[in-house]
Enzyme design. Structure first.
Site, PDB file in Angstrom:
ATOM      1  N   GLN A 123      44.027  42.060  32.104  1.00  0.00           N
ATOM      2  CA  GLN A 123      44.955  43.113  31.666  1.00  0.00           C
ATOM      3  C   GLN A 123      44.450  44.513  32.014  1.00  0.00           C
ATOM      4  OE1 GLN A 123      48.024  43.130  30.597  1.00  0.00           O
ATOM      5  NE2 GLN A 123      48.208  40.907  30.659  1.00  0.00           N
ATOM      6  N   SER A 124      43.713  44.634  33.099  1.00  0.00           N
ATOM      7  CA  SER A 124      43.158  45.936  33.476  1.00  0.00           C
ATOM      8  C   SER A 124      44.239  46.967  33.827  1.00  0.00           C
ATOM      9  CB  SER A 124      42.237  45.752  34.685  1.00  0.00           C
ATOM     10  OG  SER A 124      41.898  46.997  35.241  1.00  0.00           O
ATOM     11  N   ASN A 125      44.161  48.114  33.166  1.00  0.00           N
ATOM     12  CA  ASN A 125      45.042  49.232  33.521  1.00  0.00           C
ATOM     13  C   ASN A 125      44.587  49.855  34.837  1.00  0.00           C
ATOM     14  OD1 ASN A 125      46.478  49.257  30.916  1.00  0.00           O
ATOM     15  ND2 ASN A 125      44.504  49.915  30.104  1.00  0.00           N
ATOM     16  N   VAL A 168      43.235  48.296  37.404  1.00  0.00           N
ATOM     17  CA  VAL A 168      43.704  47.489  38.540  1.00  0.00           C
ATOM     18  C   VAL A 168      45.176  47.799  38.812  1.00  0.00           C
ATOM     19  CG1 VAL A 168      44.249  45.127  39.271  1.00  0.00           C
ATOM     20  CG2 VAL A 168      41.977  45.660  38.331  1.00  0.00           C
TER      21      VAL A 168
END
Ligand SMILES: *Cc1c(COP(=O)(O)O)cnc(C)c1O
Length: 344
Positions: free
Chosen positions: A86-88, A90
């Site tokens: 859930q990386s913002n 990325v």
């Protein structure tokens, strides 16, 4: 570049490295209604870096303006980066690459112990997918070897890859938050407000380092409060911040570099692990949503806002003081954490 930063660079003989234009800047500085805080609470403003534009915004947009310019300068034809599912970071890196017409591949690390379908497929992960980046799924153990291998492979194919570290945190990335520190102070000046404190969520430390570096170029800067959300190792964080801040200032080519003022680092709001919101985090997200109409995220800003509420309750800030909460974004992750808010 704002007048305040231009003047600081001029008097110190520095200059800002090139950047590409990706973010909606300046972001708003909103005053929060104090009626929901206890009496004796400070005046609270929110610096809306969730409104940087780039694919639902967030703090990575400012870093990526400098990182993508650096990639261009190095004639990269593909950017690679890494983050949690859930990386913002990325999500925004993919958007930045798409916006500047660069190829992009990402490594999503299964590092947060969450099994729900929403965590694995919704929120940021869904956005990554619709922006069409090639995704390499990996575990914590094999991430760095998978990245190395892919970089070698690309070089063999005579491509020029540019690797962006997790969170976009590096001396180059931190330049974005040197700019932000000056942008904030210029806005406050125009509102005739003296900022006493700035508080924000910190993970890979690039944001904290950029703000610390920016503030160290000012007379009477605010105190910086960095709420750690990804680790409770304050000595490692302090070292990283010092290193990024120092090297980021070096990129400005100043005649004399000032001493960096370390932020105050907090571990009290970290909870059990990165990516796991505790009860106080959920309470803070609900409070901001229900009372202020302000959406926070469950991984970063929810923890930082829980910290702000607690520090206000403990009278750490004076009633006549002004606190700026830096909203670093992350709101798309809410959709991946529905069950924390009572949804199955
Ligand atoms: C990445 C991120 C942070 C932390 O910023 P760092 O520079 O990695 O410390 C804070 N909030 C949100 C929403 C983020 O995505």
């Amino acid at each position: 570049m704002g007048a305040l930063l231009r003047e600081a660079l001029r008097t110190r003989g520095g200059r800002l490295p090139p950047k590409v234009s990706l973010a909606h800047l300046p972001t708003p500085l909103d005053h929060l209604s104090v009626s929901h805080f206890p009496s004796g609470a400070p005046s609270v403003f929110v610096k809306r870096d969730d409104c940087t534009g780039l694919a639902f915004g967030g703090n990575k947009a400012r870093k990526l303006e400098f990182l993508l310019a650096d990639a261009e300068n190095k004639q990269a034809d593909i950017v690679l980066t890494v983050g949690a599912i859930q990386s913002n970071h990325v999500r925004q890196t993919i958007a930045a690459a798409r916006a500047s017409g660069t190829d992009v591949e990402v490594f999503l690390v299964d590092m947060v112990d969450r099994k729900s379908a929403s965590y694995r497929t919704s929120g940021n992960r869904f956005l990554d997918e619709i922006m069409g980046a090639r995704v390499h799924a990996c575990s914590t153990d094999d991430a760095s070897s998978a990245i190395k291998e892919r970089l070698l492979e690309l070089e063999k194919e005579e491509r020029t890859p540019y690797f962006i570290p997790g969170g976009g945190s590096s001396p180059v990335g931190s330049l974005g938050y040197i700019v932000a520190a000056f942008e904030l102070m210029e806005q406050a000046q125009n509102l005739d407000v003296k900022v006493d404190h700035v508080i924000h969520a910190s993970s890979s430390c690039g944001t904290s380092a950029g703000l610390a570096a920016g503030f160290s170029l000012m007379d009477n800067p605010p105190s910086l409060h960095s709420i750690l959300v990804a680790s409770n190792d304050t000595s490692a964080a302090a070292k990283t911040i010092e290193n990024f801040a120092h090297n980021s200032l070096a990129l400005l080519g100043l005649d004399t570099s000032p001493r960096i003022r370390q932020p105050t680092l907090y571990t009290d709001y970290f909870g059990t692990a990165y990516g796991q919101p505790g009860a106080e985090t959920v309470r803070a997200v609900r409070f901001a949503a229900e009372r202020l109409g302000l959406l926070l995220d469950p991984v970063y800003t929810g923890k930082a806002f829980a910290g702000l509420l607690d520090l206000v309750a403990k009278d750490v800030f004076g009633a006549n003081e002004t606190v700026v909460f830096l909203h670093t974004g992350g709101v798309p992750a809410l959709f991946a954490y529905e069950e924390e808010f009572g949804r199955r």
